[in-house]
Design a protein around this motif. Structure first.
Motif, PDB file in Angstrom:
ATOM      1  N   GLU A  59      86.741  55.112   3.771  1.00 54.92           N
ATOM      2  CA  GLU A  59      87.133  54.261   3.783  1.00 54.92           C
ATOM      3  C   GLU A  59      89.013  54.747   3.372  1.00 54.92           C
ATOM      4  OE1 GLU A  59      85.780  53.006   0.156  1.00 54.92           O
ATOM      5  OE2 GLU A  59      85.069  53.259   1.432  1.00 54.92           O
ATOM      6  N   GLY A  60      89.154  55.311   2.453  1.00 56.91           N
ATOM      7  CA  GLY A  60      90.138  55.673   2.292  1.00 56.91           C
ATOM      8  C   GLY A  60      90.947  57.167   3.011  1.00 56.91           C
ATOM      9  N   PHE A  61      90.720  57.426   3.835  1.00 56.88           N
ATOM     10  CA  PHE A  61      91.089  58.043   4.716  1.00 56.88           C
ATOM     11  C   PHE A  61      91.100  57.722   5.677  1.00 56.88           C
ATOM     12  CE2 PHE A  61      88.187  60.974   2.165  1.00 56.88           C
ATOM     13  CZ  PHE A  61      89.400  61.351   1.461  1.00 56.88           C
ATOM     14  N   SER A  62      92.249  58.138   6.613  1.00 50.38           N
ATOM     15  CA  SER A  62      92.685  57.430   7.810  1.00 50.38           C
ATOM     16  C   SER A  62      91.860  57.961   8.680  1.00 50.38           C
ATOM     17  CB  SER A  62      94.297  57.021   8.229  1.00 50.38           C
ATOM     18  OG  SER A  62      94.575  59.062   7.935  1.00 50.38           O
ATOM     19  N   ASN A 121      77.192  78.450  20.850  1.00 45.48           N
ATOM     20  CA  ASN A 121      75.614  77.325  19.561  1.00 45.48           C
ATOM     21  C   ASN A 121      76.758  76.479  19.868  1.00 45.48           C
ATOM     22  OD1 ASN A 121      74.413  78.841  17.662  1.00 45.48           O
ATOM     23  ND2 ASN A 121      75.685  80.250  17.394  1.00 45.48           N
ATOM     24  N   PRO A 122      76.705  75.325  20.876  1.00 39.12           N
ATOM     25  CA  PRO A 122      77.354  74.335  21.179  1.00 39.12           C
ATOM     26  C   PRO A 122      77.911  73.231  19.987  1.00 39.12           C
ATOM     27  CG  PRO A 122      75.039  74.457  21.975  1.00 39.12           C
ATOM     28  CD  PRO A 122      74.994  75.345  20.908  1.00 39.12           C
ATOM     29  N   ILE A 123      78.725  73.781  19.294  1.00 39.76           N
ATOM     30  CA  ILE A 123      79.154  72.856  17.830  1.00 39.76           C
ATOM     31  C   ILE A 123      80.273  72.015  18.503  1.00 39.76           C
ATOM     32  CG2 ILE A 123      79.972  73.086  15.971  1.00 39.76           C
ATOM     33  CD1 ILE A 123      77.385  75.054  15.492  1.00 39.76           C
ATOM     34  N   GLY A 124      80.699  71.347  18.270  1.00 37.23           N
ATOM     35  CA  GLY A 124      81.952  70.912  18.948  1.00 37.23           C
ATOM     36  C   GLY A 124      83.019  69.882  17.362  1.00 37.23           C
ATOM     37  N   ILE A 125      84.412  69.753  18.084  1.00 36.61           N
ATOM     38  CA  ILE A 125      84.667  69.475  16.613  1.00 36.61           C
ATOM     39  C   ILE A 125      85.902  68.243  16.544  1.00 36.61           C
ATOM     40  CG2 ILE A 125      86.299  71.106  16.810  1.00 36.61           C
ATOM     41  CD1 ILE A 125      87.122  71.493  13.917  1.00 36.61           C
ATOM     42  N   SER A 126      85.997  67.241  16.490  1.00 35.91           N
ATOM     43  CA  SER A 126      86.875  65.851  17.140  1.00 35.91           C
ATOM     44  C   SER A 126      87.585  65.823  16.223  1.00 35.91           C
ATOM     45  CB  SER A 126      85.726  64.592  17.339  1.00 35.91           C
ATOM     46  OG  SER A 126      85.565  65.510  18.862  1.00 35.91           O
ATOM     47  N   TYR A 127      88.817  65.161  15.789  1.00 32.18           N
ATOM     48  CA  TYR A 127      89.300  64.290  15.026  1.00 32.18           C
ATOM     49  C   TYR A 127      89.874  62.893  15.231  1.00 32.18           C
ATOM     50  CZ  TYR A 127      90.363  69.057  13.717  1.00 32.18           C
ATOM     51  OH  TYR A 127      90.467  70.735  13.556  1.00 32.18           O
ATOM     52  N   VAL A 128      88.956  62.508  14.820  1.00 30.54           N
ATOM     53  CA  VAL A 128      89.028  60.581  15.102  1.00 30.54           C
ATOM     54  C   VAL A 128      90.056  59.824  14.013  1.00 30.54           C
ATOM     55  CG1 VAL A 128      87.188  61.280  16.256  1.00 30.54           C
ATOM     56  CG2 VAL A 128      87.160  60.209  14.214  1.00 30.54           C
ATOM     57  N   ALA A 129      90.832  58.494  14.361  1.00 32.38           N
ATOM     58  CA  ALA A 129      91.215  57.996  13.078  1.00 32.38           C
ATOM     59  C   ALA A 129      90.002  56.977  12.806  1.00 32.38           C
ATOM     60  CB  ALA A 129      92.797  57.282  14.345  1.00 32.38           C
ATOM     61  N   LEU A 130      90.087  56.670  11.698  1.00 38.88           N
ATOM     62  CA  LEU A 130      88.874  55.638  11.308  1.00 38.88           C
ATOM     63  C   LEU A 130      89.918  54.499  11.043  1.00 38.88           C
ATOM     64  CD1 LEU A 130      86.751  55.155   9.889  1.00 38.88           C
ATOM     65  CD2 LEU A 130      87.027  55.617   7.624  1.00 38.88           C
ATOM     66  N   THR A 131      88.949  53.443  11.978  1.00 39.34           N
ATOM     67  CA  THR A 131      89.863  52.303  12.239  1.00 39.34           C
ATOM     68  C   THR A 131      88.716  50.918  12.018  1.00 39.34           C
ATOM     69  OG1 THR A 131      88.207  51.683  14.284  1.00 39.34           O
ATOM     70  CG2 THR A 131      90.582  52.453  14.314  1.00 39.34           C
ATOM     71  N   GLY A 132      87.441  51.403  10.668  1.00 34.78           N
ATOM     72  CA  GLY A 132      87.175  50.743  10.434  1.00 34.78           C
ATOM     73  C   GLY A 132      84.984  51.051   9.986  1.00 34.78           C
ATOM     74  N   ILE A 133      84.273  50.079   9.154  1.00 33.26           N
ATOM     75  CA  ILE A 133      83.116  50.804   8.312  1.00 33.26           C
ATOM     76  C   ILE A 133      82.597  49.175   8.022  1.00 33.26           C
ATOM     77  CG2 ILE A 133      83.906  51.432   6.328  1.00 33.26           C
ATOM     78  CD1 ILE A 133      81.592  53.814   5.606  1.00 33.26           C
ATOM     79  N   ALA A 134      81.379  49.104   8.540  1.00 27.59           N
ATOM     80  CA  ALA A 134      80.761  48.516   8.524  1.00 27.59           C
ATOM     81  C   ALA A 134      78.920  49.046   8.565  1.00 27.59           C
ATOM     82  CB  ALA A 134      80.239  47.256   9.359  1.00 27.59           C
ATOM     83  N   ASP A 137      77.923  66.423  11.564  1.00 25.13           N
ATOM     84  CA  ASP A 137      78.410  66.515  10.147  1.00 25.13           C
ATOM     85  C   ASP A 137      79.689  65.801  10.077  1.00 25.13           C
ATOM     86  OD1 ASP A 137      79.347  66.941   7.508  1.00 25.13           O
ATOM     87  OD2 ASP A 137      79.589  68.924   7.212  1.00 25.13           O
ATOM     88  N   ILE A 138      80.410  65.004   8.966  1.00 26.54           N
ATOM     89  CA  ILE A 138      81.936  64.338   8.815  1.00 26.54           C
ATOM     90  C   ILE A 138      82.979  65.199   7.847  1.00 26.54           C
ATOM     91  CG2 ILE A 138      82.997  61.622   8.815  1.00 26.54           C
ATOM     92  CD1 ILE A 138      80.291  60.877   9.700  1.00 26.54           C
ATOM     93  N   LYS A 139      83.789  65.069   8.080  1.00 26.13           N
ATOM     94  CA  LYS A 139      84.645  65.566   6.624  1.00 26.13           C
ATOM     95  C   LYS A 139      86.068  64.806   6.612  1.00 26.13           C
ATOM     96  CE  LYS A 139      82.901  70.382   7.404  1.00 26.13           C
ATOM     97  NZ  LYS A 139      82.013  70.241   6.262  1.00 26.13           N
ATOM     98  N   PRO A 140      86.327  64.222   5.575  1.00 29.54           N
ATOM     99  CA  PRO A 140      87.932  64.024   5.843  1.00 29.54           C
ATOM    100  C   PRO A 140      89.250  64.527   6.367  1.00 29.54           C
ATOM    101  CG  PRO A 140      87.473  64.729   3.725  1.00 29.54           C
ATOM    102  CD  PRO A 140      86.401  64.984   4.180  1.00 29.54           C
ATOM    103  N   TYR A 141      90.029  64.278   7.186  1.00 30.65           N
ATOM    104  CA  TYR A 141      91.139  65.011   8.070  1.00 30.65           C
ATOM    105  C   TYR A 141      92.335  65.125   6.308  1.00 30.65           C
ATOM    106  CZ  TYR A 141      95.636  66.577   9.883  1.00 30.65           C
ATOM    107  OH  TYR A 141      95.932  67.643  10.743  1.00 30.65           O
ATOM    108  N   ILE A 142      92.331  65.601   5.689  1.00 25.36           N
ATOM    109  CA  ILE A 142      93.373  65.888   4.923  1.00 25.36           C
ATOM    110  C   ILE A 142      94.933  66.771   4.840  1.00 25.36           C
ATOM    111  CG2 ILE A 142      93.975  67.146   2.582  1.00 25.36           C
ATOM    112  CD1 ILE A 142      91.066  66.779   1.846  1.00 25.36           C
ATOM    113  N   PRO A 143      95.847  66.247   5.444  1.00 22.71           N
ATOM    114  CA  PRO A 143      96.977  67.395   5.845  1.00 22.71           C
ATOM    115  C   PRO A 143      97.012  68.506   5.214  1.00 22.71           C
ATOM    116  CG  PRO A 143      97.543  64.891   5.715  1.00 22.71           C
ATOM    117  CD  PRO A 143      95.706  64.790   5.354  1.00 22.71           C
ATOM    118  N   ALA A 144      97.538  68.465   3.841  1.00 24.61           N
ATOM    119  CA  ALA A 144      97.434  69.289   3.163  1.00 24.61           C
ATOM    120  C   ALA A 144      96.759  70.411   3.578  1.00 24.61           C
ATOM    121  CB  ALA A 144      97.964  68.936   1.790  1.00 24.61           C
TER     122      ALA A 144
END
Length: 159
Positions: free
Chosen positions: A47-50, A90-103, A122-129
């Motif tokens: 939840e700390g990641f945008s 290998n039909p693997i996709g990559i998407s960048y999404v904004a996290l707006t909530g979790i429940a 898989d889910i990975k945090p987006y880290i700008p650095a």
């Protein structure tokens, strides 16, 4: 042999293969990523990641190809590894999404470009650095091409 199992499933209003939005950064669509119960412990502290990076299986890809015409790119074929087309070996996709909530193990996101029912690998945090490369070069992908994709996905004409 590799062994991959989906950790969840994407839910969205998107149901038509090959229709916009073509890239998550051009999408305003909301959706959810339902993480299966046995993987929910892995969501701790997310939840700390945008923004998140979602790796998915293009389970509705029509074929496996080594060359494809990118969507909205006229008649030019390109090597599949020089495109983001879904018809991949290998039909693997990559998407960048904004996290707006979790429940309850479900992530609410904005900017989804996945068809409803797409398996999530898989889910990975987006880290700008780590994930932003300011001096990157876009090869054959021109500002005109990106403008056509943006216009198709949003109805807004490029300036």
């Amino acid at each position: 042999m590799m062994d991959f199992r989906p950790i969840g499933i994407a839910h969205s209003e998107l149901t038509t293969r090959g229709a916009p939005p073509f890239q998550s950064s051009l999408s305003q669509a909301g959706g959810t990523i339902e993480v299966f119960p046995e993987y929910r412990e892995g969501l701790r502290d997310i939840e700390g990641f945008s923004h998140l990076i979602i790796l998915s299986h293009f389970n509705q890809a029509e074929k496996r190809a080594l060359a494809e015409k990118p969507l909205l790119d006229g008649e030019a074929n390109h090597g599949i590894f020089a495109t983001r087309h879904f018809n991949r070996p290998n039909p693997i996709g990559i998407s960048y999404v904004a996290l707006t909530g979790i429940a309850d193990g479900t992530l609410s996101v904005k900017g989804i470009d996945l068809l409803d029912g797409t398996p999530v690998l898989d889910i990975k945090p987006y880290i700008p650095a780590f994930d932003s490369i300011p001096d990157a070069v876009s090869g054959w992908v021109t500002t005109t091409h990106v403008g056509r994709l943006r216009e198709a996905g949003t109805g807004i004409r490029p300036q």
